[in-house]
Design an enzyme around this catalytic site. Structure first.
Site, PDB file in Angstrom:
ATOM      1  N   SER A 107     -87.332  19.556 -13.782  1.00 55.25           N
ATOM      2  CA  SER A 107     -86.821  20.520 -12.804  1.00 55.25           C
ATOM      3  C   SER A 107     -85.337  20.781 -13.042  1.00 55.25           C
ATOM      4  O   SER A 107     -84.597  19.884 -13.443  1.00 55.25           O
ATOM      5  CB  SER A 107     -87.010  19.943 -11.393  1.00 55.25           C
ATOM      6  OG  SER A 107     -86.251  20.664 -10.457  1.00 55.25           O
ATOM      7  N   TYR A 130     -85.070  28.025 -11.374  1.00 48.54           N
ATOM      8  CA  TYR A 130     -85.074  28.994 -10.268  1.00 48.54           C
ATOM      9  C   TYR A 130     -84.030  30.031 -10.660  1.00 48.54           C
ATOM     10  O   TYR A 130     -83.057  29.695 -11.335  1.00 48.54           O
ATOM     11  CB  TYR A 130     -84.588  28.343  -8.980  1.00 48.54           C
ATOM     12  CG  TYR A 130     -85.462  27.246  -8.432  1.00 48.54           C
ATOM     13  CD1 TYR A 130     -86.629  27.553  -7.753  1.00 48.54           C
ATOM     14  CD2 TYR A 130     -85.085  25.914  -8.546  1.00 48.54           C
ATOM     15  CE1 TYR A 130     -87.419  26.537  -7.210  1.00 48.54           C
ATOM     16  CE2 TYR A 130     -85.866  24.903  -8.009  1.00 48.54           C
ATOM     17  CZ  TYR A 130     -87.025  25.222  -7.335  1.00 48.54           C
ATOM     18  OH  TYR A 130     -87.795  24.233  -6.798  1.00 48.54           O
ATOM     19  N   THR A 156     -89.926  29.214 -11.353  1.00 47.36           N
ATOM     20  CA  THR A 156     -90.521  29.011 -10.025  1.00 47.36           C
ATOM     21  C   THR A 156     -90.068  30.130  -9.097  1.00 47.36           C
ATOM     22  O   THR A 156     -88.862  30.378  -8.954  1.00 47.36           O
ATOM     23  CB  THR A 156     -90.112  27.634  -9.461  1.00 47.36           C
ATOM     24  OG1 THR A 156     -90.649  26.638 -10.330  1.00 47.36           O
ATOM     25  CG2 THR A 156     -90.654  27.420  -8.061  1.00 47.36           C
ATOM     26  N   LYS A 252     -94.436  30.105 -11.804  1.00 50.18           N
ATOM     27  CA  LYS A 252     -95.015  29.088 -10.909  1.00 50.18           C
ATOM     28  C   LYS A 252     -94.852  29.509  -9.449  1.00 50.18           C
ATOM     29  O   LYS A 252     -93.747  29.868  -9.033  1.00 50.18           O
ATOM     30  CB  LYS A 252     -94.296  27.758 -11.148  1.00 50.18           C
ATOM     31  CG  LYS A 252     -94.701  26.626 -10.221  1.00 50.18           C
ATOM     32  CD  LYS A 252     -94.074  25.320 -10.682  1.00 50.18           C
ATOM     33  CE  LYS A 252     -94.494  24.140  -9.833  1.00 50.18           C
ATOM     34  NZ  LYS A 252     -93.805  24.052  -8.556  1.00 50.18           N
ATOM     35  N   HIS A 276     -96.426  25.105  -3.836  1.00 51.13           N
ATOM     36  CA  HIS A 276     -95.294  24.177  -3.884  1.00 51.13           C
ATOM     37  C   HIS A 276     -95.660  22.861  -3.167  1.00 51.13           C
ATOM     38  O   HIS A 276     -94.830  22.225  -2.523  1.00 51.13           O
ATOM     39  CB  HIS A 276     -94.072  24.817  -3.222  1.00 51.13           C
ATOM     40  CG  HIS A 276     -92.764  24.502  -3.910  1.00 51.13           C
ATOM     41  ND1 HIS A 276     -92.153  25.339  -4.787  1.00 51.13           N
ATOM     42  CD2 HIS A 276     -91.947  23.409  -3.841  1.00 51.13           C
ATOM     43  CE1 HIS A 276     -91.015  24.805  -5.213  1.00 51.13           C
ATOM     44  NE2 HIS A 276     -90.869  23.620  -4.657  1.00 51.13           N
TER      45      HIS A 276
HETATM   46  C1  LIG Z   1     -90.521  15.905  -3.946  1.00 56.26           C
HETATM   47  C2  LIG Z   1     -90.912  17.201  -4.563  1.00 56.26           C
HETATM   48  C3  LIG Z   1     -89.940  17.991  -5.182  1.00 56.26           C
HETATM   49  C4  LIG Z   1     -90.313  19.183  -5.814  1.00 56.26           C
HETATM   50  N1  LIG Z   1     -89.369  19.893  -6.502  1.00 56.26           N
HETATM   51  C5  LIG Z   1     -89.744  20.993  -7.199  1.00 56.26           C
HETATM   52  C6  LIG Z   1     -88.811  21.667  -8.036  1.00 56.26           C
HETATM   53  O1  LIG Z   1     -87.657  21.264  -8.181  1.00 56.26           O
HETATM   54  N2  LIG Z   1     -89.247  22.772  -8.688  1.00 56.26           N
HETATM   55  C7  LIG Z   1     -90.523  23.245  -8.569  1.00 56.26           C
HETATM   56  O2  LIG Z   1     -90.866  24.253  -9.179  1.00 56.26           O
HETATM   57  N3  LIG Z   1     -91.422  22.613  -7.798  1.00 56.26           N
HETATM   58  C8  LIG Z   1     -91.062  21.489  -7.127  1.00 56.26           C
HETATM   59  N4  LIG Z   1     -91.991  20.826  -6.378  1.00 56.26           N
HETATM   60  C9  LIG Z   1     -93.383  21.308  -6.344  1.00 56.26           C
HETATM   61  C10 LIG Z   1     -94.178  20.650  -7.483  1.00 56.26           C
HETATM   62  O3  LIG Z   1     -93.726  21.086  -8.741  1.00 56.26           O
HETATM   63  C11 LIG Z   1     -95.684  20.951  -7.372  1.00 56.26           C
HETATM   64  O4  LIG Z   1     -95.852  22.343  -7.271  1.00 56.26           O
HETATM   65  C12 LIG Z   1     -96.342  20.277  -6.181  1.00 56.26           C
HETATM   66  O5  LIG Z   1     -95.796  18.990  -5.971  1.00 56.26           O
HETATM   67  C13 LIG Z   1     -97.849  20.165  -6.417  1.00 56.26           C
HETATM   68  O6  LIG Z   1     -98.509  19.601  -5.339  1.00 56.26           O
HETATM   69  P1  LIG Z   1     -98.853  18.027  -5.244  1.00 56.26           P
HETATM   70  O7  LIG Z   1     -97.556  17.361  -4.856  1.00 56.26           O
HETATM   71  O8  LIG Z   1     -99.862  17.942  -4.160  1.00 56.26           O
HETATM   72  O9  LIG Z   1     -99.333  17.568  -6.584  1.00 56.26           O
HETATM   73  C14 LIG Z   1     -91.647  19.626  -5.746  1.00 56.26           C
HETATM   74  C15 LIG Z   1     -92.613  18.836  -5.114  1.00 56.26           C
HETATM   75  C16 LIG Z   1     -92.255  17.632  -4.543  1.00 56.26           C
HETATM   76  C17 LIG Z   1     -93.322  16.789  -3.909  1.00 56.26           C
END
Ligand SMILES: Cc1cc2nc3c(=O)[nH]c(=O)nc-3n(C[C@H](O)[C@H](O)[C@H](O)COP(=O)(O)O)c2cc1C
Length: 396
Positions: A107, A130, A156, A252, A276
């Site tokens: 990320s 982003y 994203t 995404k 997300h």
């Molecule tokens: C703690 C956390 C931080 C996240 N940070 C980002 C991020 O920086 N960029 C992004 O595109 N998605 C981010 N996401 C979303 C994840 O990439 C992903 O889409 C999501 O966690 C998928 O669902 P799941 O947690 O049920 O596997 C984040 C998710 C979590 C749980």
């Protein structure tokens, strides 16, 4: 040490090892968490058809994702501040993924920088961005990703404005994490975590270090995002990104067939069907509920990846059945990292691989490429399950 043989076991361990505010940051969702719950409920509602007397002497999970060979159709999702649940967390995650043969996505908001991960892990990784108000900074990030030989750029798009995770606001999560009177006991009870993170050298957004010096005292993630994220972002920006990034580009945060069509028209190489992890629009459908209609709309024009609620190999198999070429794990990866660092991530990947292999075989298939909607039972009663079984697509 108890036997660990599920993602839930790793979650329980992480809960004990990671301070409460950070665990909640990973675990919780936006507002009333309806979408967060739906991600799990709708996956659970799907049922397999068990098939028997099929020759299963050769089983294979190997596939390709965005042009690269993978040991199984799974990647590690980009996670902001992942390096806070375990010291140097992203390096641990990337190492485990590389050794396992699955992609790791870093990320923009990681703790370890692009250069940190590149120096520690020779294999190429994916990088997620982003679009920020300061396009010069985006340009800089993308050229750093190119210099680090990142193989895929993930843009994203579901965070032009940030949904509220009520728990984070109540817990007073700060960046970098601080030892305050309020959290002193929490931290004192977790010396392993504190040693790795509080006393480690990487304690802020590694990729943004040069810019964060000027935040004028902004301390929370929400405050920082509020000042930097560009609400004007629209499809025209894909052309601008293409000028910076000639390689594979994935969008995404697609949760609607019309948006999937727009992404195809913009010429991306892949999309990630995602809400997300239930952290943005509460009240939106689960990712699995929309996957079939999105895959049908895309009809093979680009790769369709999926995330949201994956906690087992069975979940991966269900997403493949409904049109995904591969899946990403967010929280499952974080639980594993928080529980045991690199070893935990390797364990999580092994658990998911074994579950996927067994489930694939018991549905009567020998190769993940042969999976389609016919491995699932037609919905019996649940409305949610029904919405997941709309016309399946051959498109992956
Ligand atoms: C703690 C956390 C931080 C996240 N940070 C980002 C991020 O920086 N960029 C992004 O595109 N998605 C981010 N996401 C979303 C994840 O990439 C992903 O889409 C999501 O966690 C998928 O669902 P799941 O947690 O049920 O596997 C984040 C998710 C979590 C749980």
């Amino acid at each position: 040490m108890p036997v660990i043989n599920s993602i839930e076991d790793l979650r329980a361990l992480a809960r004990r090892r990671v301070p409460r505010a950070l665990f909640d940051y990973v675990d919780r969702g936006a507002y009333d968490e309806q979408t967060l719950r739906r991600n799990r409920q709708d996956l659970d509602a799907l049922q397999f058809r068990q098939r028997i007397m099929v020759d299963l002497s050769t089983l294979s999970l190997e596939s390709t994702l965005l042009g690269a060979q993978v040991a199984m159709p799974l990647a590690i999702a980009p996670i902001g501040l992942g390096g806070f649940v375990h010291g140097d967390g992203e390096i641990h995650g990337a190492r485990a993924a590389a050794a396992f043969g699955v992609p790791f996505c870093l990320s923009t908001l990681s703790v370890c920088s692009i250069e940190d991960v590149h120096a520690a892990v020779p294999q190429p990784f994916w990088f997620q961005v982003y679009l920020m108000r300061d396009r010069g900074f985006n340009q800089e990030l993308i050229s750093r990703a190119r210099a680090a030989q990142c193989s895929v750029l993930v843009l994203t798009v579901d965070l032009p404005i940030q949904g509220l995770r009520r728990r984070d606001a109540k817990n007073g999560l700060t960046v970098p994490p601080r030892l305050t009177a309020r959290n002193a006991l929490e931290i004192a009870l977790r010396p392993g975590w504190a040693l790795g993170v509080l006393l480690g050298k990487r304690r802020t957004f590694g990729n943004l270090a040069s810019r964060l010096g000027d935040t004028g005292g902004l301390s929370t993630l929400a405050q920082w995002i509020g000042t930097q994220f560009d609400r004007s972002v629209n499809w025209k920006e894909i052309d601008w990104i293409r000028q910076q990034w000639p390689g594979r580009l994935v969008v995404k945060g697609i949760l609607d067939a019309e948006d999937a069509l727009a992404a195809c028209a913009a010429g991306v190489d892949g999309i990630i069907v995602s809400n997300h992890g239930g952290r943005q629009l509460d009240g939106a459908p689960s990712s699995i509920a929309v996957l079939p209609e999105v895959a049908a709309a895309v009809a093979g024009r680009c790769e369709v990846l999926f995330d949201g609620g994956i906690r087992s190999g069975q979940d991966i198999l269900k997403a493949l059945a409904l049109g995904a070429r591969g899946c990403l794990i967010g929280k499952a990866y974080m639980y594993a990292l928080g529980a045991q660092g690199e070893r935990g991530v390797t364990r999580a990947l092994s658990i998911l691989r074994d579950e996927l292999m067994v489930s694939l075989a018991l549905t009567g298939r020998t190769h993940v490429a042969a999976v389609d909607h016919s491995i699932l039972r037609a919905p019996q009663s649940s409305a949610n399950a029904a919405s997941c079984m709309n016309p399946p697509s051959a498109a992956r």
